[in-house]
Design an enzyme around this catalytic site. Structure first.
Site: not given
Ligand SMILES: Cc1cc2nc3c(=O)[nH]c(=O)nc-3n(C[C@H](O)[C@H](O)[C@H](O)COP(=O)(O)OP(=O)(O)OC[C@H]3O[C@@H](n4cnc5c(N)ncnc54)[C@H](O)[C@@H]3O)c2cc1C
Ligand SMILES: *[C@@H]1O[C@H](CO)[C@@H](O)[C@H](O)[C@H]1NC(C)=O
Ligand SMILES: *[C@@H]1O[C@H](CO)[C@@H](O)[C@H](O)[C@H]1NC(C)=O
Ligand SMILES: *[C@@H]1O[C@H](CO)[C@@H](O)[C@H](O)[C@H]1NC(C)=O
Ligand SMILES: *[C@@H]1O[C@H](CO)[C@@H](O)[C@H](O)[C@H]1NC(C)=O
Ligand SMILES: CC(=O)N[C@H]1CO[C@H](CO)[C@@H](O)[C@@H]1O
Length: 503
Positions: A108, A439
């Protein structure tokens, strides 16, 4: 099913004195394409974007979620693979390795430091956004969720198939399940049901050789050392055990049942600090009010301070969506939209004295307190990689966001958050000063992949994983001995020198 009761408490207005507020792209494309074609036995030209493809920029930007990392000087990937099948994922791992490039996996894109789409060496992005199917089995109370699905899509799919189940996941619907669930993942049901990752019963991952494994074939050690934690970038599919029926929640005691999210924040433009307490209670409003009358009579909570909603109603409520709006809004991915931000986290294990709180109000930026306890204290710290269990009163998130693109706004905000973090030292966990993996905060240590990668990795590793760190290093060394899956804060491997493991 019982309605959920939501409440908003207290809006304090306090005076605020000081709140200042590459290498050759086309040849790598050709070799990569050839390799992918061979590995996946398919025509893959429609899933690989090089820098010269006209859609490259829009695909890259779609899931950039921190505008701070959307500048002309931010390092860009040589290639982006928008996988649509397991075989694409596996081929991407093999071909990225063959070409000697770094792999970054993005689900995401919400990583605060952009580790899923920024890198300082030539790299490929494995973009998961097209792998987003969700299969909910309501009778089994479980779901298979592909890593590219968003939280909003997961909530929506559960709601579509049954109104008796929910899932204890985060609040923001555009967050990707791939990064969120593999990094912990908490939401308003944290104290009742634990983390999103606590619900994972199986996962499909791709290892560094390109093998597609599930819980059985990867082995319990690897599974419990859960995908992202022991490597860094994997593709996973989660079976998610959705929450028990709401009517069952009645039996639980109040404290385990009321995961309160406490939000304090300061506004730069005004001279007031606004503090808000919001909470989700799984039960009806009368019950909640009577609990508060007993435990917190001074708050004077009344029934009219509560809103009774279905679980889906509460999901929309937390997103400030007007009552009556269709849950379809959760499907809006809002591509290519972001503000600039910087975040840090802390764990608090003893009450902060009043004097500390008074000084804190004066320095306030955006602060969110998430109470722990309840289910979180029942799960032993060594059961899963996530170590912050009993003994923690609450987690703090510090946040600053800015919209001006100037370097000055950034410097100002980052200085402010670092100084608050330093001010908080006496009040928070120490040795290690714990942090929440989701975070992402590069201030707490970075691996440069030099000789001392274990030593460097340990600096941030024990903050994110406490005593589980060394176990994760062992699993990581066993399953990815070449350290192919790596990023600035991945689990390091033990170095082998003359056949001996150095640690
Ligand atoms: C607006 C906002 C609101 C949020 N609210 C919350 C909340 O309510 N609760 C909470 O706990 N956190 C929250 N977060 C933090 C969020 O959980 C983390 O940023 C999470 O890692 C995001 O996942 P992503 O897939 O969107 O991110 P990405 O940037 O795609 O991935 C995050 C990390 O995981 C790795 N990764 C992604 N996909 C995979 C995969 N399929 N396999 C292996 N590694 C992978 C990436 O390489 C990177 O290191 C929030 C963040 C934001 C920006
Ligand atoms: C509850 O609602 C009443 C009436 O709207 C309001 O005056 C009071 O401040 C609220 N109490 C809390 C604790 O929010
Ligand atoms: C793959 O498909 C594209 C169009 O989608 C086509 O132009 C190309 O020739 C095909 N390549 C092979 C090797 O079949
Ligand atoms: C990135 O920057 C471009 C150009 O300034 C802008 O059009 C786009 O909306 C920005 N996207 C994000 C996610 O910040
Ligand atoms: C939300 O709207 C529905 C009708 O659309 C109404 O029945 C219900 O009482 C409303 N709930 C709240 C909490 O306002
Ligand atoms: C995914 C995609 O559209 N890739 C295109 C990139 O550019 C080459 C050369 O023009 C095309 O063949 C690919 O289909």
């Amino acid at each position: 099913m019982l309605p959920l009761a939501l409440l908003i408490l207290l809006t304090n207005l306090l005076p605020l004195s000081s709140l200042a507020a590459i290498s050759d792209s086309s040849s790598s494309y050709n070799s990569f394409l050839k390799c992918m074609q061979k590995q996946s036995q398919k025509n893959v030209s429609n899933v690989i974007y090089s820098q010269s493809n006209t859609s490259y920029t829009s695909v890259l930007r779609a899931y950039i979620r921190n505008a701070r990392l959307n500048t002309s000087s931010t390092k860009k990937p040589l290639l982006i693979v928008t996988a649509t099948s397991d075989s694409h994922v596996s081929a991407t791992v093999i071909c990225t390795k063959t070409l000697g490039m770094r792999l970054k996996t993005r689900s995401g894109g919400h990583d605060y430091a952009g580790l899923s789409y920024v890198c300082d060496v030539p790299f490929v992005i494995l973009d998961m956004f097209r792998l987003r199917s969700i299969e909910v089995d309501a009778a089994d109370q479980s779901a298979w969720v592909q890593a590219g699905a968003t939280l909003g899509e997961l909530y929506y799919s559960i709601w579509k198939s049954t109104n008796l189940l929910g899932f204890p996941d985060g609040i923001c619907p555009t967050v990707g399940t791939g990064g969120h669930i593999s990094g912990g993942g908490y939401g308003n049901m944290l104290r009742k049901h634990g983390l999103a990752s606590d619900q994972v019963v199986d996962a499909k991952i791709v290892d560094a050789k390109g093998n597609i494994l599930d819980r059985k074939s990867m082995g319990e050690d690897s599974f419990l050392g859960n995908p992202r934690r022991w490597g860094s970038e994997f593709w996973c599919r989660f079976v998610v055990q959705v929450a028990e029926r709401c009517s069952n929640n009645r039996r639980r005691s109040f404290h385990a049942n009321a995961p309160t999210t406490v939000v304090f924040y300061g506004k730069r433009s005004s001279i007031t600090v606004k503090s808000t307490i919001v909470a989700l209670y799984l039960g009806n409003a009368e019950e909640l009010v009577s609990f508060f009358e007993n435990d917190f009579p001074l708050l004077g909570l009344k029934k009219e301070n509560c809103t009774e909603l279905s679980w889906m109603g509460s999901v929309l409520w937390w997103n400030n969506v007007q009552n009556g709006t269709s849950p379809d809004v959760l499907l809006n991915r809002k591509p290519n939209s972001a503000v600039s931000g910087f975040r840090k986290s802390d764990y608090v294990q003893k009450p902060i004295p009043k004097s500390g709180l008074e000084s804190l109000w004066m320095k306030m930026i955006g602060l969110v307190f998430n109470p722990y306890g309840g289910r979180m204290s029942e799960i032993p710290a060594s059961d899963t990689p996530f170590p912050h269990r009993s003994g923690n009163l609450f987690k703090i998130q510090y946040s600053v966001s800015w919209s001006d693109s100037g370097a000055e706004a950034e410097r100002d905000c980052v200085t402010k958050i670092r100084s608050l973090f330093s001010f908080m030292t006496p009040y928070v966990s120490e040795n290690p000063r714990s942090a929440y993996l989701n975070y992402r905060d590069l201030d707490i240590g970075i691996n440069h992949f030099g000789k001392n990668s274990y030593e460097e990795g340990k600096v941030y590793g024990v903050k994110y994983f406490s005593d589980n760190f060394d176990r994760l290093v062992k699993v990581k060394t066993a399953v990815d001995p070449e350290n192919f899956f790596k990023n600035e804060q991945s689990i390091p491997i033990l170095q082998r020198v003359l056949g001996k493991i150095l640690a």
